[in-house]
Design an enzyme around this catalytic site. Structure first.
Site, PDB file in Angstrom:
ATOM      1  N   HIS A   1      13.639   2.693  10.111  1.00 54.31           N
ATOM      2  CA  HIS A   1      13.541   1.279  10.506  1.00 54.31           C
ATOM      3  C   HIS A   1      12.933   1.176  11.911  1.00 54.31           C
ATOM      4  CE1 HIS A   1      15.143  -1.336   7.458  1.00 54.31           C
ATOM      5  NE2 HIS A   1      16.327  -0.737   7.389  1.00 54.31           N
TER       6      HIS A   1
ATOM      7  N   HIS B   1      17.199   6.846   7.240  1.00 50.05           N
ATOM      8  CA  HIS B   1      16.847   5.460   6.878  1.00 50.05           C
ATOM      9  C   HIS B   1      16.812   4.576   8.121  1.00 50.05           C
ATOM     10  CE1 HIS B   1      17.114   1.773   4.296  1.00 50.05           C
ATOM     11  NE2 HIS B   1      17.746   1.300   5.362  1.00 50.05           N
ATOM     12  N   GLU B   2      17.827   4.709   8.977  1.00 47.08           N
ATOM     13  CA  GLU B   2      17.885   3.878  10.188  1.00 47.08           C
ATOM     14  C   GLU B   2      16.798   4.271  11.191  1.00 47.08           C
ATOM     15  OE1 GLU B   2      19.577   1.330   9.988  1.00 47.08           O
ATOM     16  OE2 GLU B   2      20.760   1.909   8.249  1.00 47.08           O
TER      17      GLU B   2
ATOM     18  N   GLU C   1      13.229  -2.600   3.419  1.00 45.90           N
ATOM     19  CA  GLU C   1      14.235  -1.634   2.981  1.00 45.90           C
ATOM     20  C   GLU C   1      13.620  -0.524   2.131  1.00 45.90           C
ATOM     21  OE1 GLU C   1      17.508  -1.226   3.830  1.00 45.90           O
ATOM     22  OE2 GLU C   1      16.877  -2.717   5.305  1.00 45.90           O
TER      23      GLU C   1
END
Length: 299
Positions: free
Chosen positions: A151, A147-148, A224
């Site tokens: 980003h 997820h990071e 997100e």
């Protein structure tokens, strides 16, 4: 005291850079108008310089600030198998995402969270809390890391800096127009700008800033969902769903404002849903499950 010092350092840098740019552009008399009319062109340039300077100075200092505020320690030479696994996992995901290898760090916090920051895709930082490492399985941690990394790969830091810069510009611009109106029309001041202008501008900047944050938080929530999809691509959709479900059972840790939008999760805003940087976890899980069901139907 550390946060106050870093806040002051950032603002001094913003003012210094903005002042230099304004001098180079020859915009020094925007707020010195002697007539009734505002120099709107100059005012817009003034607002844009300060609006984008604040946003991009914060972005430029984001890695430094993140390390100082959280006490994150970058893993330069892994000391154990867990640290080696973290570095290897992020390296594998970064290669798959097509970005440069981020710095990998751990910060000491009992609550589960993680964040990514940095000025570019190839010079970023991914950090995880000790609480997250203790309370999640490796598959779940891998999904959080994905997820990071997503980003970073999606350019979310730059995107949000641009959005914040535009929002800041119009907040400053319209606050000063409102202050000018109060000073000249309501208080009947006809020479320069009186105290009413500065007080009204300050108050309107707060009001418009609160309203503008609804826009930036909306963008943050959309990012997100994209990062969840990226994490599912890098670590597996089932693992991403499992990680979000695990977070539902735990209280996410607080992050400083500068990193909150890029954490894996955040606490609900006291001001309501419109001011939340992250969508509710149940909505994120439902979105991933819906795409999983579609894939199963196709298969």
């Amino acid at each position: 005291m550390k946060r106050i010092g870093l806040f002051l350092l950032t603002n001094i840098a913003v003012i210094a850079i903005a002042s230099i740019v304004l001098s180079l552009l020859g915009v020094g008399s925007t707020l010195q108008a002697n007539g009734v009319d505002l120099a709107l062109g100059n005012l817009l340039i003034f607002a844009a310089v300060f609006g984008f300077a604040g946003s991009f100075v914060s972005l430029a200092l984001s890695k430094f600030m993140a390390k100082k505020m959280t006490g994150a320690q970058v893993i330069e030479n892994p000391r154990n198998a867990d640290e080696q696994w973290l570095v290897d996992t992020v390296r594998r995901q970064a290669e798959k995402a097509g970005i440069g290898m981020p710095e990998v760090a751990i910060y000491n916090a009992p609550d589960p969270n993680a964040f990514a920051t940095g000025m570019s895709k190839n010079k970023a930082l991914v950090a995880v809390s000790t609480g997250l490492l203790r309370n999640m399985t490796r598959n779940e941690v891998e999904a959080v890391l994905g997820h990071e990394v997503a980003h970073i790969a999606n350019g979310d830091m730059i995107t949000m800096a641009l959005v914040q810069g535009v929002v800041n510009t119009f907040v400053i611009f319209f606050a000063r127009i409102a202050g000018h109106f109060v000073d000249r029309v309501i208080l009947k001041n006809e020479s320069g700008h009186g105290i009413g202008y500065f007080v009204a501008s300050f108050i309107f900047e707060i009001i418009f800033g609160i309203l503008a944050s609804i826009i930036t938080m909306w963008f943050s929530r959309r990012r997100e969902f994209h990062a969840d999809n990226g994490g599912a691509y890098l670590a597996g959709k089932e693992n991403m769903i499992a990680a979000l479900r695990r977070l539902q059972m735990m209280q996410p840790g607080e992050l400083p404002d500068q990193m909150a939008a890029f954490g894996i999760s955040n606490r609900p805003s006291k001001l309501g849903a419109l001011f939340m940087s992250h969508p509710p976890l149940e909505d994120r899980i439902a979105a991933l499950e819906a795409t999983l069901q579609e894939e199963l139907k196709i298969a």
